[in-house]
Structures are given as C-alpha cells and as structure tokens.
Write an enzyme that holds these catalytic residues in place. Sequence first.
Site, PDB file in Angstrom:
ATOM      1  N   TYR A  56      29.557  -2.623  -4.368  1.00  0.00           N
ATOM      2  CA  TYR A  56      29.776  -1.556  -5.051  1.00  0.00           C
ATOM      3  C   TYR A  56      29.479  -1.031  -6.426  1.00  0.00           C
ATOM      4  CZ  TYR A  56      33.271  -0.910  -1.227  1.00  0.00           C
ATOM      5  OH  TYR A  56      33.958  -0.504  -0.199  1.00  0.00           O
ATOM      6  N   ARG A  59      26.640   1.080  -5.489  1.00  0.00           N
ATOM      7  CA  ARG A  59      26.910   2.417  -5.072  1.00  0.00           C
ATOM      8  C   ARG A  59      27.565   3.098  -6.383  1.00  0.00           C
ATOM      9  NH1 ARG A  59      25.781   0.055  -1.416  1.00  0.00           N
ATOM     10  NH2 ARG A  59      24.310   1.302  -1.902  1.00  0.00           N
ATOM     11  N   GLN A  89      37.907  12.087   0.687  1.00  0.00           N
ATOM     12  CA  GLN A  89      37.836  10.735   1.332  1.00  0.00           C
ATOM     13  C   GLN A  89      36.788  10.159   0.277  1.00  0.00           C
ATOM     14  OE1 GLN A  89      37.730  10.666   5.868  1.00  0.00           O
ATOM     15  NE2 GLN A  89      37.178  12.825   5.156  1.00  0.00           N
ATOM     16  N   ASN A  90      36.129  11.016  -0.493  1.00  0.00           N
ATOM     17  CA  ASN A  90      34.943  10.432  -1.270  1.00  0.00           C
ATOM     18  C   ASN A  90      35.473   9.641  -2.332  1.00  0.00           C
ATOM     19  OD1 ASN A  90      33.317  11.455   0.475  1.00  0.00           O
ATOM     20  ND2 ASN A  90      32.596  13.131  -0.898  1.00  0.00           N
ATOM     21  N   ASP A  92      33.298   8.844  -4.733  1.00  0.00           N
ATOM     22  CA  ASP A  92      32.594   9.504  -6.103  1.00  0.00           C
ATOM     23  C   ASP A  92      33.436  10.367  -6.902  1.00  0.00           C
ATOM     24  OD1 ASP A  92      31.824  12.331  -5.317  1.00  0.00           O
ATOM     25  OD2 ASP A  92      30.657  11.470  -3.634  1.00  0.00           O
ATOM     26  N   HIS A 107      40.642   7.511  -0.816  1.00  0.00           N
ATOM     27  CA  HIS A 107      40.352   6.208  -0.765  1.00  0.00           C
ATOM     28  C   HIS A 107      39.837   5.462  -1.981  1.00  0.00           C
ATOM     29  CE1 HIS A 107      39.035   7.319   3.783  1.00  0.00           C
ATOM     30  NE2 HIS A 107      40.222   6.957   3.708  1.00  0.00           N
ATOM     31  N   GLY A 175      32.087  18.291   5.258  1.00  0.00           N
ATOM     32  CA  GLY A 175      31.216  17.275   5.232  1.00  0.00           C
ATOM     33  C   GLY A 175      32.031  15.907   5.858  1.00  0.00           C
ATOM     34  N   THR A 176      32.591  15.691   6.774  1.00  0.00           N
ATOM     35  CA  THR A 176      33.217  14.742   7.189  1.00  0.00           C
ATOM     36  C   THR A 176      33.170  14.602   8.949  1.00  0.00           C
ATOM     37  OG1 THR A 176      35.431  13.555   7.375  1.00  0.00           O
ATOM     38  CG2 THR A 176      35.595  15.965   6.899  1.00  0.00           C
ATOM     39  N   SER A 177      32.939  13.426   9.411  1.00  0.00           N
ATOM     40  CA  SER A 177      32.847  13.379  10.896  1.00  0.00           C
ATOM     41  C   SER A 177      34.339  13.208  11.490  1.00  0.00           C
ATOM     42  CB  SER A 177      31.844  12.243  11.112  1.00  0.00           C
ATOM     43  OG  SER A 177      32.799  10.993  10.452  1.00  0.00           O
TER      44      SER A 177
HETATM   45  N1  LIG Z   1      30.261   9.946  -1.526  1.00  0.00           N
HETATM   46  C1  LIG Z   1      31.127   9.191  -1.170  1.00  0.00           C
HETATM   47  O1  LIG Z   1      32.073   8.929  -2.026  1.00  0.00           O
HETATM   48  C2  LIG Z   1      31.010   8.281  -0.045  1.00  0.00           C
HETATM   49  C3  LIG Z   1      29.721   7.861   0.645  1.00  0.00           C
HETATM   50  C4  LIG Z   1      29.760   7.616   1.599  1.00  0.00           C
HETATM   51  C5  LIG Z   1      30.816   7.052   2.408  1.00  0.00           C
HETATM   52  N2  LIG Z   1      32.286   7.022   1.771  1.00  0.00           N
HETATM   53  C6  LIG Z   1      33.427   6.573   2.574  1.00  0.00           C
HETATM   54  O2  LIG Z   1      33.091   6.375   3.909  1.00  0.00           O
HETATM   55  C7  LIG Z   1      34.088   7.204   4.637  1.00  0.00           C
HETATM   56  C8  LIG Z   1      33.188   8.096   5.626  1.00  0.00           C
HETATM   57  O3  LIG Z   1      33.752   9.052   6.439  1.00  0.00           O
HETATM   58  P1  LIG Z   1      33.165  10.642   6.183  1.00  0.00           P
HETATM   59  O4  LIG Z   1      34.030  11.354   7.448  1.00  0.00           O
HETATM   60  O5  LIG Z   1      33.525  10.984   4.767  1.00  0.00           O
HETATM   61  O6  LIG Z   1      31.622  10.635   6.326  1.00  0.00           O
HETATM   62  P2  LIG Z   1      30.745  10.290   7.589  1.00  0.00           P
HETATM   63  O7  LIG Z   1      29.627   9.909   7.035  1.00  0.00           O
HETATM   64  O8  LIG Z   1      31.426   9.592   8.737  1.00  0.00           O
HETATM   65  O9  LIG Z   1      30.418  11.996   8.095  1.00  0.00           O
HETATM   66  C9  LIG Z   1      29.566  12.540   7.072  1.00  0.00           C
HETATM   67  C10 LIG Z   1      29.420  13.810   7.639  1.00  0.00           C
HETATM   68  O10 LIG Z   1      28.941  14.711   6.631  1.00  0.00           O
HETATM   69  C11 LIG Z   1      28.105  15.544   7.324  1.00  0.00           C
HETATM   70  N3  LIG Z   1      26.988  15.911   6.439  1.00  0.00           N
HETATM   71  C12 LIG Z   1      25.905  15.510   6.341  1.00  0.00           C
HETATM   72  N4  LIG Z   1      24.829  15.919   5.509  1.00  0.00           N
HETATM   73  C13 LIG Z   1      25.963  17.058   5.256  1.00  0.00           C
HETATM   74  C14 LIG Z   1      25.505  18.253   4.331  1.00  0.00           C
HETATM   75  N5  LIG Z   1      24.356  18.429   3.634  1.00  0.00           N
HETATM   76  N6  LIG Z   1      26.592  19.203   4.003  1.00  0.00           N
HETATM   77  C15 LIG Z   1      27.699  18.917   4.736  1.00  0.00           C
HETATM   78  N7  LIG Z   1      27.748  18.026   5.522  1.00  0.00           N
HETATM   79  C16 LIG Z   1      26.951  16.986   5.963  1.00  0.00           C
HETATM   80  C17 LIG Z   1      27.717  14.870   8.765  1.00  0.00           C
HETATM   81  O11 LIG Z   1      27.332  15.600   9.856  1.00  0.00           O
HETATM   82  C18 LIG Z   1      28.884  14.106   9.096  1.00  0.00           C
HETATM   83  O12 LIG Z   1      29.997  14.870   9.737  1.00  0.00           O
HETATM   84  C19 LIG Z   1      35.100   7.909   3.750  1.00  0.00           C
HETATM   85  O13 LIG Z   1      36.197   7.500   4.005  1.00  0.00           O
HETATM   86  C20 LIG Z   1      34.507   7.629   2.451  1.00  0.00           C
HETATM   87  O14 LIG Z   1      35.322   7.209   1.671  1.00  0.00           O
HETATM   88  C21 LIG Z   1      32.091   7.725   0.647  1.00  0.00           C
END
Ligand SMILES: NC(=O)c1ccc[n+]([C@@H]2O[C@H](COP(=O)([O-])OP(=O)(O)OC[C@H]3O[C@@H](n4cnc5c(N)ncnc54)[C@H](O)[C@@H]3O)[C@@H](O)[C@H]2O)c1
Length: 225
Positions: A56, A59, A89-90, A92, A107, A175-177
């Site tokens: 972390y 990160r 969910q981020n 950051d 999260h 931007g979430t899967s």
């Molecule tokens: N930035 C962060 O804080 C961060 C980074 C990685 C993981 N996480 C954590 O991991 C978990 C991941 O689940 P999730 O569903 O958020 O992520 P995920 O990685 O499962 O999905 C990411 C999604 O973002 C999309 N994507 C990729 N590039 C993009 C862009 N330029 N613009 C828009 N969409 C784009 C992808 O197609 C995908 O559907 C979360 O719970 C989160 O807490 C957070």
Amino acid sequence: MNRVLNIIVFSGAGMSAESGIETFRDSNGLWENYRIEDVATPQAWAKDPDLVTNFYNERRRTIIQATPNDAHLGVKSLEEIGEVLVITQNIDDLHERAGSSNVLHLHGNIRQAKSSGPNQEKEYYPIDGWKLDHTTICPDGYRLRPHVVWFGEDVPCYEEAAIQLDQADILIVIGTSLQVYPAAGLIQFAAKAQQKFIIDPKADELCVPSDFIKLNAQQARVSQP
Ligand SMILES: NC(=O)c1ccc[n+]([C@@H]2O[C@H](COP(=O)([O-])OP(=O)(O)OC[C@H]3O[C@@H](n4cnc5c(N)ncnc54)[C@H](O)[C@@H]3O)[C@@H](O)[C@H]2O)c1
C-alpha cells in the site's frame, strides 16, 4: 420552484486509469503482479504486515504523484447542474483533488490510516507522505493499518450509499467492471433514477439492467456540450 437534481456518480478504478493509476482487472492491471490473498485480506495482514504495508505504501506513492484527469474534472463540473454525490470504489483521492464536494469512499482512502483493532471505523488518521509506519500504536493499543477495505471485510458505508442511491434522479457509473461485491450490487438501489448511464470502454460487455445507457469513454467525451 424547481427541485434540485440529485446526481450520483458511481466510480471505479477505470476513472483513474488516465491518471496513471493501474486498474484491477485489465491486462497489465495491478493484480496481474500480485495475489489478492497475499496483500489485500485480513489474513495477509496477520501473516505479513510488512508486505501488506509496503504494497500500500507503493500504491500511495503513485497516487500522490498522480493528478486528476478530465473525467474527475467533468464529474466536479456536474455540480453546476445539480447536487452531486460521488460514491467511489477507489481508494485514491483524485475526486477530492479535482474539487468534488461530496465523496463517499466505499473501500476506504489510502491517504489515511486506522487502528487494526475492533473499533477501526471510529477514527481515521491522515498519513503524512507516502510511507505508513505500521509499528505506530494507536490510542486503543492496536497497530495502525491502511484505511482500506480488504476482501472479506464489511463495507462500512454500504447502507449510507444504498440510502443515497435510492434518492438519485440520475446515476452515472464510470470505469468499473462491476465484479467486486457487495459494492457492485449497490447500483440496484437506484431503481427510481430516471436516467442511468454506464461509461466504460468495455460498456457493451458489462452486465447492467436494461434501462442503462451504455457509452464507451470516447462517446461520453464527444457528447459533452
Ligand atoms: N484508483 C484506485 O483507487 C484503484 C485502482 C485499482 C483497484 N482499486 C480497487 O480495486 C477494485 C476494482 O474494482 P473496479 O470495478 O473499480 O475496477 P476493475 O479493474 O475491476 O475495472 C476497471 C474498469 O475500468 C474500465 N476502464 C479502463 N480504462 C478506462 C478508462 N480510461 N476510462 C473509463 N473506464 C476505463 C475497464 O474497462 C474496467 O471495466 C475496487 O474495489 C477498488 O477499490 C482501486
């Protein structure tokens, strides 16, 4: 008198991808290089707190160096047309640094630490810089840990997020899967929203109710006024 428009933005890792922060599941995503169970579970912390803390810390270092991208700024600008809540969910803090006024972190927030004891949601401590010293002892006698919800832990803000989503007029998912539960299930609570959008390069492949309008990120950019 017109009622204020209630807009909820539900964001995930893709939101911050263009700021240089790796996503979770895309190829070259963060977890290609790590096993979840080694760095993002309570068991991992119990077994090897140094490894988890270092993961972390790295990160956090990346996130501190990153800057908000156009999408974060676009979300902030929605405040010109309504009351906006960002449910992210981020971990950051790029929504906050883009100026968004109301952000709910499902999260956690990597810029903060909390106790690793049983009352860990009582108080969050800002981390100065990128390094958390997990040997620091909190007032409750337990060691500090990152303020991040790990796999297998409860999502403390879940109920609050569900209540807010129930009041939404417009829901914009970005931007979430939608693979990480229980967070992903929250979008079901926006049943009364008149308009629902999902903005993601893989929007066509994502599983959402049929009343969602699917846009890839490029379409969303082009259709801005
Ligand atoms: N930035 C962060 O804080 C961060 C980074 C990685 C993981 N996480 C954590 O991991 C978990 C991941 O689940 P999730 O569903 O958020 O992520 P995920 O990685 O499962 O999905 C990411 C999604 O973002 C999309 N994507 C990729 N590039 C993009 C862009 N330029 N613009 C828009 N969409 C784009 C992808 O197609 C995908 O559907 C979360 O719970 C989160 O807490 C957070």
